[in-house]
Design a protein around this motif. Structure first.
Motif, mmCIF file in Angstrom:
data_model
loop_
_atom_site.group_PDB
_atom_site.id
_atom_site.type_symbol
_atom_site.label_atom_id
_atom_site.label_comp_id
_atom_site.label_asym_id
_atom_site.label_seq_id
_atom_site.Cartn_x
_atom_site.Cartn_y
_atom_site.Cartn_z
ATOM 1 N N VAL A 195 0.856 -1.184 0.000
ATOM 2 C CA VAL A 195 0.000 0.000 0.000
ATOM 3 C C VAL A 195 0.892 1.233 0.000
ATOM 4 O O VAL A 195 1.912 1.262 0.690
ATOM 5 N N ASP A 196 0.500 2.295 -0.754
ATOM 6 C CA ASP A 196 1.309 3.503 -0.754
ATOM 7 C C ASP A 196 0.666 4.600 0.084
ATOM 8 O O ASP A 196 -0.449 4.465 0.580
ATOM 9 N N PHE A 197 1.367 5.728 0.228
ATOM 10 C CA PHE A 197 0.934 6.818 1.102
ATOM 11 C C PHE A 197 -0.411 7.404 0.713
ATOM 12 O O PHE A 197 -1.326 7.521 1.531
ATOM 13 N N SER A 198 -0.528 7.828 -0.550
ATOM 14 C CA SER A 198 -1.764 8.481 -0.958
ATOM 15 C C SER A 198 -2.929 7.507 -0.879
ATOM 16 O O SER A 198 -4.070 7.916 -0.653
ATOM 17 N N GLY A 199 -2.637 6.216 -1.061
ATOM 18 C CA GLY A 199 -3.695 5.212 -0.930
ATOM 19 C C GLY A 199 -4.265 5.183 0.476
ATOM 20 O O GLY A 199 -5.482 5.064 0.667
ATOM 21 N N PHE A 200 -3.399 5.314 1.468
ATOM 22 C CA PHE A 200 -3.862 5.344 2.848
ATOM 23 C C PHE A 200 -4.799 6.526 3.077
ATOM 24 O O PHE A 200 -5.863 6.406 3.672
ATOM 25 N N LYS A 201 -4.406 7.695 2.572
ATOM 26 C CA LYS A 201 -5.230 8.888 2.745
ATOM 27 C C LYS A 201 -6.599 8.696 2.095
ATOM 28 O O LYS A 201 -7.636 9.035 2.677
ATOM 29 N N ASN A 202 -6.610 8.133 0.898
ATOM 30 C CA ASN A 202 -7.872 7.914 0.186
ATOM 31 C C ASN A 202 -8.784 6.959 0.936
ATOM 32 O O ASN A 202 -10.011 7.126 0.964
ATOM 33 N N ILE A 203 -8.195 5.939 1.549
ATOM 34 C CA ILE A 203 -8.983 4.948 2.278
ATOM 35 C C ILE A 203 -9.625 5.571 3.508
ATOM 36 O O ILE A 203 -10.801 5.360 3.803
ATOM 37 N N VAL A 204 -8.839 6.360 4.265
ATOM 38 C CA VAL A 204 -9.391 7.023 5.453
ATOM 39 C C VAL A 204 -10.527 7.958 5.051
ATOM 40 O O VAL A 204 -11.581 8.006 5.697
ATOM 41 N N ASP A 205 -10.352 8.711 3.958
ATOM 42 C CA ASP A 205 -11.402 9.607 3.491
ATOM 43 C C ASP A 205 -12.645 8.835 3.070
ATOM 44 O O ASP A 205 -13.782 9.260 3.334
ATOM 45 N N ALA A 206 -12.441 7.683 2.395
ATOM 46 C CA ALA A 206 -13.581 6.872 1.961
ATOM 47 C C ALA A 206 -14.366 6.326 3.143
ATOM 48 O O ALA A 206 -15.566 6.052 3.022
ATOM 49 N N LEU A 207 -13.704 6.171 4.288
ATOM 50 C CA LEU A 207 -14.387 5.700 5.495
ATOM 51 C C LEU A 207 -15.099 6.835 6.227
ATOM 52 O O LEU A 207 -15.763 6.603 7.237
ATOM 53 N N GLY A 208 -14.935 8.057 5.737
ATOM 54 C CA GLY A 208 -15.549 9.182 6.418
ATOM 55 C C GLY A 208 -14.739 9.693 7.591
ATOM 56 O O GLY A 208 -15.261 10.395 8.460
ATOM 57 N N GLY A 257 -23.511 2.541 -1.699
ATOM 58 C CA GLY A 257 -22.715 3.596 -2.302
ATOM 59 C C GLY A 257 -21.411 3.827 -1.580
ATOM 60 O O GLY A 257 -20.338 3.898 -2.201
ATOM 61 N N ARG A 258 -21.464 3.961 -0.246
ATOM 62 C CA ARG A 258 -20.252 4.182 0.543
ATOM 63 C C ARG A 258 -19.305 2.997 0.450
ATOM 64 O O ARG A 258 -18.093 3.159 0.380
ATOM 65 N N LEU A 259 -19.896 1.791 0.454
ATOM 66 C CA LEU A 259 -19.065 0.596 0.387
ATOM 67 C C LEU A 259 -18.347 0.523 -0.950
ATOM 68 O O LEU A 259 -17.153 0.179 -1.015
ATOM 69 N N ARG A 260 -19.048 0.879 -2.023
ATOM 70 C CA ARG A 260 -18.408 0.866 -3.336
ATOM 71 C C ARG A 260 -17.250 1.867 -3.376
ATOM 72 O O ARG A 260 -16.174 1.571 -3.894
ATOM 73 N N ASP A 261 -17.463 3.059 -2.813
ATOM 74 C CA ASP A 261 -16.398 4.061 -2.789
ATOM 75 C C ASP A 261 -15.199 3.582 -1.973
ATOM 76 O O ASP A 261 -14.046 3.793 -2.349
ATOM 77 N N PHE A 262 -15.500 2.930 -0.846
ATOM 78 C CA PHE A 262 -14.422 2.436 0.004
ATOM 79 C C PHE A 262 -13.602 1.369 -0.714
ATOM 80 O O PHE A 262 -12.369 1.404 -0.734
ATOM 81 N N ILE A 263 -14.293 0.414 -1.327
ATOM 82 C CA ILE A 263 -13.583 -0.667 -2.016
ATOM 83 C C ILE A 263 -12.803 -0.117 -3.204
ATOM 84 O O ILE A 263 -11.676 -0.540 -3.475
ATOM 85 N N ALA A 264 -13.383 0.873 -3.907
ATOM 86 C CA ALA A 264 -12.675 1.470 -5.036
ATOM 87 C C ALA A 264 -11.393 2.144 -4.566
ATOM 88 O O ALA A 264 -10.330 2.009 -5.183
ATOM 89 N N ALA A 265 -11.475 2.880 -3.446
ATOM 90 C CA ALA A 265 -10.285 3.557 -2.907
ATOM 91 C C ALA A 265 -9.239 2.550 -2.472
ATOM 92 O O ALA A 265 -8.040 2.719 -2.727
ATOM 93 N N ALA A 266 -9.687 1.486 -1.809
ATOM 94 C CA ALA A 266 -8.747 0.482 -1.318
ATOM 95 C C ALA A 266 -8.126 -0.298 -2.469
ATOM 96 O O ALA A 266 -6.912 -0.519 -2.513
#
Length: 521
Positions: free
Chosen positions: A197-210, A283-292
């Protein structure tokens, strides 16, 4: 499904090797040390990114298709440990500066390497038991001085000689394949899969979780990490979460306290990612999985194996319910360099053995009549054992006896066994007295703790050079008077005693469930 293959990057120069301990100075070295802990939390979210598979894989199939793949099997050139049936996934946080969003992090290191360079300062092994009912995440300190085995250079594919070096240097020069080989040769544990996992990926995942809520005993105003937070609870978005997990100038400033903060944060990520609130919101789950999915790279065997992904997701839910176990390999200062660490022995080996011996062991059935009786649970401390050496290896009986004693067995004697013809005994055996009714039950308990499973038979065998077993680790006297003595005859196939009791240094470095709940750090 279409997949994106991750391109191998040219190896950057050796990583900055200042260890991340709190008593060291700040400045540029401090900034680099802060950067390296960003990867710590990012690797853990991969344990839950497949949670959506539990609610209907077909709905999210296209999203899962965005997972990057990288095959490295052909680059692992060292003998590999056996597969025990457990699921061991190597989680690596990469600080690659390739790709959109990553270059802004770790600017000081970027000046030392090309734009596509990468390095890891975080290595964690996620172990899921063969029954998929428990899990442990083992963190390897990045400044551990270890023996790196021979590996292929990731860029040139030329073989590199073995060397003693920091553990994260394996990734720097040999990539994930060399990191896998290093972990396998040091621990004896088979690595089944890997996830990066890379840095920006971590940020995207946290954001996708709200965002993730944390709680602080005192406020933070740290210029280095650009983080300002009040005392009490705060909801962190991805950007603030990056600053939080790399925060060093807080509390006592020690690396141990910082690791605990990171572990608690990760447990909150796991909890939120497996919550019913997320799993029931399509919807939220799809966004989360897409980010991850777009933030990780896996081996093709894992990325394309829906069943394995679902097993990880199921285990993630179990970890959330029962508490994620985060453990740091026991360590101490390196005698050759106080700015490095070495693993504390024999504690580290016992931790690794507990993982290797976490297998589905079928206990021996001594006889038809014994197996027909109601099952009686016998604890190790109730089992008196005489260990006999059936091999030609001098001292083998004491070695095995010490292992049994550490796991609570009541070892009472040592000796040798002469196999017919004077040959070394090929396979270990268990023998018990025919005349004692409960002896078979005691033999079952002993057999379930020895790998591989010994053959069991009624009737004792003659011992030569028999002597009492004396050691401070023994639990002699714990078994009631009249308890049968079970003979373990050690054969050439003996591998190890199953480790269930870990040393204090391991337990003290493990974050328990009670420490993971709404704690103000």
């Amino acid at each position: 499904m279409a997949r994106r293959a991750a391109a191998a990057a040219a190896p950057p120069p050796p990583p900055d090797d200042r260890p991340p301990r709190g008593h060291r100075s700040g400045g540029q070295g401090g900034g680099q040390a802060k950067m390296r802990v960003l990867a710590w939390v990012s690797i853990g979210v991969t344990t839950v990114m497949v949670a959506g598979a539990l609610t209907g894989y077909t709905i999210y199939r296209d999203t899962f298709g965005n997972i990057n793949e990288k095959s490295v099997k052909e680059d692992i050139i060292n003998p590999r440990p056996p597969d025990t049936g457990a699921l061991n996934v190597l989680l690596v946080g990469s600080d690659t500066r390739a790709g959109q969003g990553n270059a802004r992090y770790g600017q000081q290191l970027a000046r030392q390497a090309d734009a596509g360079g990468k390095r890891t300062d975080t290595i964690i092994l996620m172990h899921i038991s063969p029954n998929r009912d428990k899990a442990r995440l083992i963190s390897f300190p990045r400044d551990s001085m270890v023996q790196i085995p021979r590996c292929k250079n990731e860029a040139t594919k030329q073989e590199m000689a073995p060397r003693r070096d920091m553990i994260n240097s394996a990734y720097n020069s040999g990539g994930i394949a060399c990191t896998i080989s290093t972990i396998e040769t040091l621990t004896g544990i088979r690595v089944n899969h890997f996830v990066e996992v890379d840095f920006s990926g971590f940020k995207n995942i946290v954001d996708a979780l709200g965002g993730i809520e944390i709680c602080l005993k005192s406020g933070v105003n740290d210029k280095a990490s650009k983080l300002v937070l009040p005392p009490g609870k705060s909801l962190l978005n991805g950007e603030k979460a990056l600053g939080y997990v790399r925060l060093r100038k807080y509390g006592d400033g020690s690396d141990i306290q910082r690791i605990k903060r990171q572990q608690i944060f990760l447990s909150k990520v796991v909890s939120k990612a497996t919550s019913s609130e997320l799993l029931t919101d399509v919807g939220r789950l799809r966004d989360f999985i897409a980010a991850a999915a777009s933030s990780v790279t896996m081996d093709p065997e894992l990325a394309n194996d829906t069943e394995q992904l679902i097993q990880i997701a199921t285990s993630a839910k179990e970890m959330t319910a029962n508490g994620v176990k985060f453990t740091t390999v026991p360590w101490g200062p390196d005698p050759a360099d106080p700015n490095r660490v070495v693993w504390k022995e024999p504690d580290a080996t016992e931790l690794f053995t507990s993982i290797k011996t976490d297998t589905e062991v079928t206990t021996p059935e001594p006889s038809a009549s014994a197996s027909a009786k109601p099952k009686v649970t016998i604890k190790p401390e109730q089992v008196r054992v005489q260990v006999l050496n059936g091999t030609k290896t001098i001292g083998k009986a004491r070695e095995v006896a010490d292992e049994l004693a550490k796991q609570g067995f009541n070892v009472v004697g040592l000796g040798n066994y002469e196999a017919p013809g004077g040959a070394s005994l090929a396979k270990s055996e268990i023998h018990y007295a025919k005349t004692i009714e409960t002896a078979a039950d005691h033999a079952i308990t002993l057999g379930g703790s020895v790998l591989p499973k010994p053959q069991a038979a009624s009737g004792k065998v003659p011992a030569t050079n028999a002597q009492p077993y004396m050691t401070t680790a023994t639990t002699a006297g714990a078994a009631p008077k009249g308890t049968p003595i079970i003979q373990l005859v050690v054969g050439e196939d003996f591998d190890s005693v199953k480790v269930t009791k870990l040393p204090d240094s391991v337990n003290n470095s493990t974050i328990t469930a009670s420490e993971q709940k709404n704690v103000c750090t």
